[in-house]
Design an enzyme around this catalytic site. Structure first.
Site, mmCIF file in Angstrom:
data_model
loop_
_atom_site.group_PDB
_atom_site.id
_atom_site.type_symbol
_atom_site.label_atom_id
_atom_site.label_comp_id
_atom_site.label_asym_id
_atom_site.label_seq_id
_atom_site.Cartn_x
_atom_site.Cartn_y
_atom_site.Cartn_z
ATOM 1 C CG ASP A 1 -1.873 1.178 1.215
ATOM 2 O OD1 ASP A 1 -2.963 1.010 0.654
ATOM 3 O OD2 ASP A 1 -1.526 2.240 1.755
ATOM 4 C CD GLU B 244 -4.604 4.019 -1.409
ATOM 5 O OE1 GLU B 244 -4.842 4.408 -0.258
ATOM 6 O OE2 GLU B 244 -5.448 4.087 -2.326
#
Length: 1022
Positions: free
Chosen positions: A878, A921
């Site tokens: 992430d 993301e």
């Protein structure tokens, strides 16, 4: 769909019943109970649904016309089957509603009669022309159709029976008060008769139906012994002169003989529900059989003794609701049974096809690890399977669990009967079953070298009786209730032992053999002896199977990751390898040898079967190699190490998608040729191509499509088209049935279309002679006008042009093939686009879902095979503070950051690793064939590749870091199956959250504290 009767018609029917004055009905006798299938039997079916072109999956009627085409009547119209595809045939709508096709009947004049629920009766002739038949109100549902003669039918409705031909329908006055459900023509006491089954008033007989048409003083109903008054099926079958009348009702079946009415209903164990239609037929061996479709219980097959066998989902049917039946083919060896189901489309029984069983058929789970036959402590001998959710045995006509808790969900790999004890090789150790007693030996309570037991074998020796135990950590033996480890003379003294069996070695005495991950051994009076490594295809063995010849010869078939070899026994050991070019594609997991000596090899790419000219010859000469895939009925292509050949010669094999079963006795020899039909033949301009057609100049591209109406193993049908007159045109046989020839030069041609079935029997070819006219400037009159001076030049030019055109025609054929290949490439690109993320170009979740089941199964087998350090590495990544990047710099920069992260991750990926954009993301990095101890280093490399260099998109460098959650699959090496892939992904997600909580720019590894609870280990970038 059957309309509810109107009260006034029901009362009229009761009046007719009351008027019947014939002799009393014969006495009612209870029919025999259905026979229980004590032995496991199955039905190999090919299923067709809307995915294959059917308009809808409820099949009310099936029929075959005299040309050989098969038709299905559905709740969304009619469909025709040409051996390859179902094609919808549209009927007109009424008030915007598509009609149900309720009935079908074929007559000998190539006609198909189509009954509907809302648009009346329709007729389709041999040329495919569809027309309504007048005389029956369109809103009146057709409830029954029965052939009357070569060109007409009887039609049954809620207002009686009609005689129908192409000119129209005429009502039979004597029947107008009957709500007809089924019709059967035959001989009555005084001549021709028509039996009429009704919806709620029982069975009637119409005498002289084509003459005076008198309703006889005869009736049979519930009060006479029928299961109920809704008569839905009729057939003459069995008894003297085959004249017993069988009657299918809404609550069961009845048989009317000269002396009795025999009832098959719930009181005798016959399934309750509609029993119709009825189909008289013959078994493959010529024995008569009556097949009865059951609305709730599949199919009943009644033999000459009147006993019924039930075929249900447990035996392979797609469901237990059967609405229609059809049989095609004249040869008993090649008769094909078709079943129309309530919601699963059309199922076709097909000889030489694999059957597939899974949870829908009663298995505890579709992933099968073991299969065999055993005699259980209760005296029952039956097949058994070991699945990922525990074992089951076939008893009482169903798969039933037999182990008590906490062992009920053990993975069982093998069984061995040893005296009064049945021994089970399981992932929880060795389990012994004796009448009323269970024994359990594990690595904790005995000398068992490993927890997982893969095989067992019992042997009587001079030292006493032994039970040999194969484990993932070596070999052991049980003697006098004590288990001791058995050392083996191998470099790794405790290798994984995968298979045990008793067979001769260098003499005729039975010895114990052990196939291990480090070689092959047998044990004689001097101890363990190893087969030389150069005799084996590879030292890491996966399976061995014993083959015995009636003459006394015997051999072992040994499979390894490097190939297969035969080892001759009973003297000096001799090794004969399978030719390398014949090795099956993919990995090899398991083998089986059937009773005819054919070798089956199960692996990661389906099943490959070898037939040898002589399986014991000095050199293996292949007589035939057959590959079986999904089209042959396999539940999937990936198999486990589970196979069995039962006493009947049937082959069983377990895989990750279900249990596969094959009966070599159902194979058929070549039969008569099937009909080859022309689907279309025309030019590119639309000119029909018929024998003798003369085509205009320039109308020079022809195309044709054919269909071989052979209904066995259609994937093996091959087609061939040849244009005689086109020079050296010599095409190959192919699976495609569509052909095109373009830019033909003027001349005379014959289009010859050929086909051969799965048995290589060639059908009678179709030949279409035709002529293509030359352009006007090539006609004799024009050439004469050009003058004798230009004759030689003109002839030369004409010849040159003809040769060039022939060459161009061949070139265009190649171009068509090229464009077809390009279209396939485009389709593959579209498929690829659906599996990738459009921003980063990485794979998406859909690709992950398609790829991972097989990868997980492979990782699980690797771990269970002894490689406890080999895993799938799951790195959930992430981007840190990504929302701030979007807020400060804009979404364009945010997108550029994600693209750059994807590029840097690609640099870290090895061949075979999987990178996917997981969402937003987040990215998922899957490391194939990783080492459990190497995941920390991999995470550290990923942290470095993101953070070590700033991201530069404009003037100002942008520092970016990431956090990573790491987990391995299998999660726990000691209990590899305890946590699923989804469980491991949840652990990785929790580890990612923990990395964020601890400050970001770091990785946290979820490690097994217990098989299902994680400990955290933090990794920071150096």
């Amino acid at each position: 769909m059957r309309p509810r009767p109107r009260p006034e018609r029901t009362l009229a029917a009761f009046a007719l019943i009351a008027a019947a004055t014939a002799a009393a009905a014969p006495p009612r006798v209870a029919g025999p109970e259905p026979l229980r299938r004590e032995k496991m039997e199955w039905t190999a079916l090919r299923r067709y649904s809307t995915a294959d072109g059917l308009p809808q999956n409820t099949i009310n009627a099936l029929a075959q016309d005299s040309a050989g085409y098969v038709y299905a009547g559905t709740e969304d119209g009619l469909a025709q089957f040409d051996g390859r595809h179902w094609t919808r045939i549209a009927l007109p709508e009424r008030a915007g509603i598509r009609p149900y096709v309720t009935q079908l009947a074929a007559t000998d004049d190539d006609s198909l009669w189509i009954g509907s629920d809302s648009v009346g009766l329709w007729h389709r002739d041999g040329d495919g022309r569809l027309a309504p038949v007048s005389g029956i109100p369109p809103e009146l549902a057709l409830e029954a159709l029965h052939p009357r003669d070569a060109g007409s039918v009887y039609a049954g409705t809620a207002r009686g029976v009609y005689r129908c031909d192409v000119k129209g329908c005429t009502a039979i006055a004597a029947t107008t008060q009957l709500e007809v459900a089924v019709l059967l023509a035959g001989a009555g006491p005084a001549g021709p008769a028509l039996w009429i089954g009704t919806n709620e008033a029982g069975l009637f007989r119409l005498d002289d139906p084509d003459g005076r048409a008198v309703l006889a003083d005869w009736h049979l109903g519930k009060s006479d012994g029928l299961p109920n008054d809704a008569v839905r099926g009729l057939a003459f079958w069995g008894g003297p002169d085959n004249r017993d009348l069988w009657i299918g009702t809404g609550r069961g079946l009845a048989r009317l003989t000269r002396d009795a009415l025999i009832a098959y209903d719930a009181t005798t164990g016959f399934p309750e529900g509609t029993a119709a239609p009825l189909l008289p037929s013959f078994e493959r061996d010529g024995r008569p059989v009556l097949r009865v479709a059951l609305s709730r219980a599949g199919l009943a097959e009644i033999g000459e003794d009147g006993r019924a066998h039930l075929v249900t989902r447990s035996e392979g049917l797609p469901e237990d609701g059967v609405r229609s039946l059809l049989e095609t083919g004249e040869d008993p060896q090649h008769r094909v049974l078709w079943l129309g189901t309530t919601s699963s489309g059309v199922a076709r029984r097909e000889p030489g096809r694999w059957a597939a069983l899974d949870e829908r058929h009663g298995l505890p789970h579709r992933v099968v690890f073991g299969v065999g036959q055993a005699r259980f402590p209760d005296g029952v001998e039956s097949p058994w399977i070991g699945t990922i959710e525990g074992p089951a045995r076939w008893t009482g006509g169903a798969w039933q669990r037999f182990l008590p808790m906490p062992y009920a969900r053990s993975k069982v790999f093998a069984m061995q009967r040893d005296g009064a004890v049945l021994w089970l090789a399981t992932d929880q150790g060795l389990i012994g079953l004796e009448h009323g007693k269970l024994m359990h030996y594990s690595a904790d309570n005995s000398g068992l070298p490993g927890l997982t037991v893969l095989d067992v074998a019992a042997q009587d020796t001079e030292q006493g009786h032994l039970l040999w135990i194969a484990t993932r950590h070596g070999l052991a033996r049980l003697q006098n209730d004590t288990i001791r480890t058995e050392p083996l003379p191998l470099a790794d003294g405790s290798p994984t032992v995968r298979k045990l069996l008793l067979a001769p070695a260098t003499d005729a005495r039975e010895r114990v053999w052990a196939a291990t991950a480090a070689g092959l051994l047998w044990r004689d009076d001097q101890g363990w002896q190893a087969v030389p490594a150069n005799c084996l295809p590879g030292t890491e063995l996966l399976d061995m199977q014993l083959q015995r010849e009636p003459g006394g010869r015997s051999a072992l078939w040994v499979a390894s990751r490097a190939g297969i070899a035969r080892i001759d026994l009973g003297g000096a050991l001799r090794c004969v390898p399978l030719p390398p070019h014949a090795r099956p594609a993919g990995q090899i997991y398991q083998q089986a040898v059937d009773q005819t000596g054919r070798l089956y090899v199960f692996g990661s790419d389906g099943v490959t079967r070898y037939r040898f000219a002589d399986p014991f010859a000095d050199q293996l000469e292949l007589a035939d190699v057959t590959h079986f895939g999904i089209e042959d009925g396999l539940p999937g292509l990936e198999f486990n190490r589970a196979s069995h050949v039962d006493a009947a010669g049937r082959v069983w094999a377990g895989g990750v998608d279900g249990l596969a079963l094959y009966d070599p006795a159902q194979e058929s020899a070549a039969g008569a040729a099937s009909p080859l039909r022309l689907r279309q033949a025309a030019t590119e301009r639309g000119t029909p191509l018929k024998p003798g057609t003369v085509l205009a100049a320039g109308d020079d591209s022809v195309r044709a499509e054919v269909a071989l109406l052979a209904y066995e193993r259609p994937q093996e049908i091959r087609y061939h088209a040849e244009l005689l007159g086109l020079g050296d045109h010599r095409p190959d046989w192919s699976s495609g049935a569509y052909f095109q020839f373009s830019r033909l030069p003027p001349g005379s041609y014959t289009l010859r279309l050929r086909a051969r079935d799965a048995y290589a029997v060639e059908a009678r070819p179709i030949e279409i002679p035709f002529r293509l006219r030359a352009p006007w400037w090539q006609t004799p009159a024009a050439l004469t006008g050009f003058g004798l001076a230009l004759l030689a030049l003109g002839a030369l030019a004409g010849r040159w042009r003809s040769v060039a055109l022939a060459r161009r025609a061949r070139w265009l054929q190649q171009e068509v093939a090229t464009r077809t290949h390009e279209l396939a490439d485009a389709n593959r690109r579209l498929e690829h686009a659906s599996l990738t993320d459009p921003l980063t170009g990485l794979w998406n979740r859909r690709h992950f879902a398609l790829e991972m089941p097989a990868e997980c199964a492979r990782a699980l087998r690797r771990c269970e095979g002894g490689d406890r350090n080999g895993v799938l590495g799951l790195l959930l990544i992430d981007c840190d503070h990504f929302k701030q990047i979007n807020d400060r710099h804009g979404h364009a920069v945010g997108d550029a950051v994600l693209v750059e992260i994807a590029a840097r991750l690609r640099q870290q990926a090895r061949d075979g690793d999987l990178l996917a954009r997981w969402g937003g993301e987040e990215f998922l990095f899957v490391l194939r064939d990783a080492e459990r101890g190497g995941l920390a280093a991999a995470a550290e490399r990923v942290l470095g590749c993101i953070a070590e260099r700033p991201f530069v998109f404009a003037v100002e460098p942008l520092p970016v870091t990431c956090s990573i959650g790491v987990c391995a699959y299998p999660f726990a090496a000691d209990a590899p199956a305890a946590a699923s892939l989804d469980d491991c992904l949840r652990q990785a997600d929790a580890a990612l959250y923990e990395a964020k909580r601890r400050g970001r720019n770091r990785a946290v590894i979820a490690e097994a504290g217990t098989p299902v609870v994680a400990d955290w280990r933090e990794i920071r970038r150096l």
